[in-house]
Design a protein around this motif. Structure first.
Motif, mmCIF file in Angstrom:
data_model
loop_
_atom_site.group_PDB
_atom_site.id
_atom_site.type_symbol
_atom_site.label_atom_id
_atom_site.label_comp_id
_atom_site.label_asym_id
_atom_site.label_seq_id
_atom_site.Cartn_x
_atom_site.Cartn_y
_atom_site.Cartn_z
ATOM 1 N N ARG A 267 0.834 -1.196 0.000
ATOM 2 C CA ARG A 267 0.000 0.000 0.000
ATOM 3 C C ARG A 267 0.867 1.243 0.000
ATOM 4 N NH1 ARG A 267 -1.005 2.091 5.359
ATOM 5 N NH2 ARG A 267 -3.000 2.909 4.642
ATOM 6 N N ASP B 230 -1.712 3.944 -7.745
ATOM 7 C CA ASP B 230 -2.650 3.244 -6.877
ATOM 8 C C ASP B 230 -4.026 3.295 -7.534
ATOM 9 O OD1 ASP B 230 -3.727 1.845 -4.796
ATOM 10 O OD2 ASP B 230 -3.114 3.257 -3.229
ATOM 11 N N GLY C 293 -3.077 -3.781 -5.396
ATOM 12 C CA GLY C 293 -4.415 -3.580 -5.951
ATOM 13 C C GLY C 293 -4.383 -2.952 -7.333
ATOM 14 N N GLU D 296 -3.479 -5.613 -9.944
ATOM 15 C CA GLU D 296 -4.618 -6.481 -10.247
ATOM 16 C C GLU D 296 -5.655 -5.758 -11.100
ATOM 17 O OE1 GLU D 296 -5.791 -7.494 -6.330
ATOM 18 O OE2 GLU D 296 -4.255 -9.084 -6.082
ATOM 19 N N ARG D 297 -5.851 -4.448 -10.837
ATOM 20 C CA ARG D 297 -6.793 -3.673 -11.620
ATOM 21 C C ARG D 297 -6.313 -3.522 -13.069
ATOM 22 N NH1 ARG D 297 -10.461 0.521 -10.557
ATOM 23 N NH2 ARG D 297 -11.457 1.109 -12.530
#
Length: 207
Positions: free
Chosen positions: A127, A155, A196, A199-200
């Motif tokens: 993160r 992000d 994240g 993966e997106r």
């Protein structure tokens, strides 16, 4: 293809399987060029302007009579042949944007990410966030991650505190996955991307 995942202290906390179809394979440099040129053109201000003969200052009176003087005939001091005259076919304010197929835009971003993974300039972290919107804290975070030069932080939804903290850092840019472009990726020396976000992008850029 497997990549390591790090935390904010630059310690390995796991691994992530990523798609070879998206982040591996042959790099199409031509489509990267197309995407970068398209974004550069869209960002041009297009404010260059010159005055035509109808816009320059000056009288509309004929300088001398048509015949009998021995000089060349002329009808206006504002004609383009004169030093004080207007400009012919000069630039006028306009937009340089042009339509580029969405498949080419996505292909350019996919190819740029492939090149970055191949050059090993991509770092995947768990993160990206700060407790306070302070530039000092952002500098400390970048130092712990051993980042230098132009850095791109990606992000899904960037942390507000982090976005505010890096505004004073000229070599650091924060981007969300839905606004990420090929130019952002190729312009950065290091790319830091969250799990994240990977993966997106894997879902969005799948061929």
């Amino acid at each position: 293809m497997t990549v390591d995942v790090f935390d904010s202290r630059n310690e390995k906390v796991g691994a992530l399987e990523i798609s070879d179809e998206v982040f591996g394979g042959q790099v199409n440099t031509d489509v990267i060029w197309e995407a970068v040129v398209h974004q550069n053109a869209a960002d041009r201000r297009g404010t260059a302007a010159t005055k035509t003969r109808g816009q320059v200052s000056g009288t509309g009176k004929k300088p001398w009579r048509q015949k009998g003087t021995g000089r060349a005939r002329v009808g206006s001091a504002r004609n383009p042949l004169w030093r004080t005259g207007g400009t012919v076919f000069g630039p006028q304010p306009r937009s340089y944007w042009y339509r580029l197929p969405k498949k080419v835009v996505r292909g350019g971003l996919r190819a740029a990410l492939r090149q970055s993974f191949r050059d090993e300039v991509v770092m995947v972290v768990e993160r990206l966030a700060l407790e306070e919107p302070r530039t000092r804290h952002a500098v400390e975070l970048l130092g712990r991650l051993d980042l230098g030069g132009k850095t791109l932080l990606v992000d899904v939804n960037p942390d507000l505190n982090l976005s505010l903290a890096v505004r004073n850092l000229t070599d650091v840019k924060v981007s969300s996955t839905n606004r990420l472009s090929a130019r952002d990726v190729v312009d950065a020396n290091r790319v830091v991307i969250t799990r994240g976000a990977v993966e997106r992008l894997e879902r969005v850029l799948a061929p």
